[in-house]
Scaffold this motif. Structure first.
Motif, PDB file in Angstrom:
ATOM      1  N   LEU A  85       0.870  -1.172   0.000  1.00  7.70           N
ATOM      2  CA  LEU A  85       0.000   0.000   0.000  1.00  7.70           C
ATOM      3  C   LEU A  85       0.904   1.218   0.000  1.00  7.70           C
ATOM      4  O   LEU A  85       1.737   1.383   0.887  1.00  7.70           O
ATOM      5  N   SER A 139       0.584   5.328  -0.090  1.00 11.82           N
ATOM      6  CA  SER A 139      -0.502   6.277   0.120  1.00 11.82           C
ATOM      7  C   SER A 139      -0.014   7.607   0.667  1.00 11.82           C
ATOM      8  O   SER A 139       1.129   7.741   1.089  1.00 11.82           O
ATOM      9  N   SER A 175      -4.653  13.613   2.117  1.00 16.01           N
ATOM     10  CA  SER A 175      -4.981  14.778   1.278  1.00 16.01           C
ATOM     11  C   SER A 175      -4.207  16.026   1.687  1.00 16.01           C
ATOM     12  O   SER A 175      -3.734  16.782   0.840  1.00 16.01           O
ATOM     13  N   GLY A 200      -6.053   1.244  -7.187  1.00  8.84           N
ATOM     14  CA  GLY A 200      -5.725   2.538  -6.630  1.00  8.84           C
ATOM     15  C   GLY A 200      -6.857   3.517  -6.796  1.00  8.84           C
ATOM     16  O   GLY A 200      -7.798   3.275  -7.550  1.00  8.84           O
ATOM     17  N   GLY A 227      -8.540   7.541  -4.988  1.00  8.45           N
ATOM     18  CA  GLY A 227      -8.630   8.467  -3.864  1.00  8.45           C
ATOM     19  C   GLY A 227      -9.915   8.238  -3.101  1.00  8.45           C
ATOM     20  O   GLY A 227     -10.930   7.850  -3.679  1.00  8.45           O
ATOM     21  N   GLY A 230      -7.385  10.752   1.249  1.00 15.08           N
ATOM     22  CA  GLY A 230      -6.208  10.883   0.407  1.00 15.08           C
ATOM     23  C   GLY A 230      -6.185   9.889  -0.729  1.00 15.08           C
ATOM     24  O   GLY A 230      -7.212   9.387  -1.163  1.00 15.08           O
ATOM     25  N   GLY A 231      -4.971   9.608  -1.211  1.00 13.28           N
ATOM     26  CA  GLY A 231      -4.786   8.737  -2.359  1.00 13.28           C
ATOM     27  C   GLY A 231      -4.092   7.447  -1.972  1.00 13.28           C
ATOM     28  O   GLY A 231      -3.210   7.429  -1.112  1.00 13.28           O
ATOM     29  N   TYR A 232      -4.494   6.364  -2.629  1.00 13.39           N
ATOM     30  CA  TYR A 232      -3.988   5.034  -2.315  1.00 13.39           C
ATOM     31  C   TYR A 232      -3.680   4.260  -3.584  1.00 13.39           C
ATOM     32  O   TYR A 232      -4.433   4.336  -4.561  1.00 13.39           O
ATOM     33  N   SER A 233      -2.589   3.532  -3.549  1.00 17.79           N
ATOM     34  CA  SER A 233      -2.229   2.614  -4.633  1.00 17.79           C
ATOM     35  C   SER A 233      -1.809   1.301  -4.005  1.00 17.79           C
ATOM     36  O   SER A 233      -1.109   1.284  -2.990  1.00 17.79           O
ATOM     37  N   CYS A 269       2.998  13.221  -7.348  1.00 24.00           N
ATOM     38  CA  CYS A 269       1.980  13.832  -6.482  1.00 24.00           C
ATOM     39  C   CYS A 269       2.488  15.041  -5.698  1.00 24.00           C
ATOM     40  O   CYS A 269       1.709  15.716  -5.034  1.00 24.00           O
ATOM     41  N   GLN A 299       5.200   9.740   0.221  1.00 26.07           N
ATOM     42  CA  GLN A 299       4.281   8.607   0.217  1.00 26.07           C
ATOM     43  C   GLN A 299       4.612   7.667   1.369  1.00 26.07           C
ATOM     44  O   GLN A 299       5.780   7.448   1.678  1.00 26.07           O
TER      45      GLN A 299
END
Length: 113
Positions: A5, A7, A10, A43, A45, A74-77, A98, A102
């Motif tokens: 993960l 991430s 925000s 992935g 947000g 926030g954002g996740y991959s 970004c 991360q």
């Protein structure tokens, strides 16, 4: 291989409106690179306009969340990678795209996933 993960919250992404467009293009390019490399799992947000709810085993739904995840956004991959070092390399690419650091976490091995 291990799933990782990658991430960011925000609030970590502090960019101007002009830079936001460039960051969006750059992050989509990294995602496409990960897909092309065959390491992309999932992935996106968190939609912060939809409040979280808790669902009990009996189906009861109530507003709120666990206290320790009250600010999950926030954002996740999720990437499936051969090593922790590879996860750090992909995290660096995402951080550059970004414009913010991360966080990297490894999922525990699950033979069924």
């Amino acid at each position: 291989m291990t799933k990782y993960l990658i991430s960011f919250p925000s609030a970590a992404m502090v960019v101007s409106e002009e830079e936001l467009q460039a960051a969006s293009v750059a992050s989509r390019a990294v995602v496409q690179d990960a897909k092309d490399a065959g390491v992309w799992v999932f992935g996106g947000g968190i939609n912060e306009s939809i409040p979280p709810v808790m669902v009990d085993g009996d189906g009861t739904v109530r507003e709120g969340t666990y206290p320790q995840t009250a600010h999950l956004e926030g954002g996740y991959s999720v990437l499936e990678l051969p090593s922790y070092d590879a996860a750090l390399e992909w995290a660096a690419k995402l951080a550059a795209a970004c414009r913010c650091a991360q966080e990297v976490r490894a999922f525990a091995f699950d033979p069924a996933s």
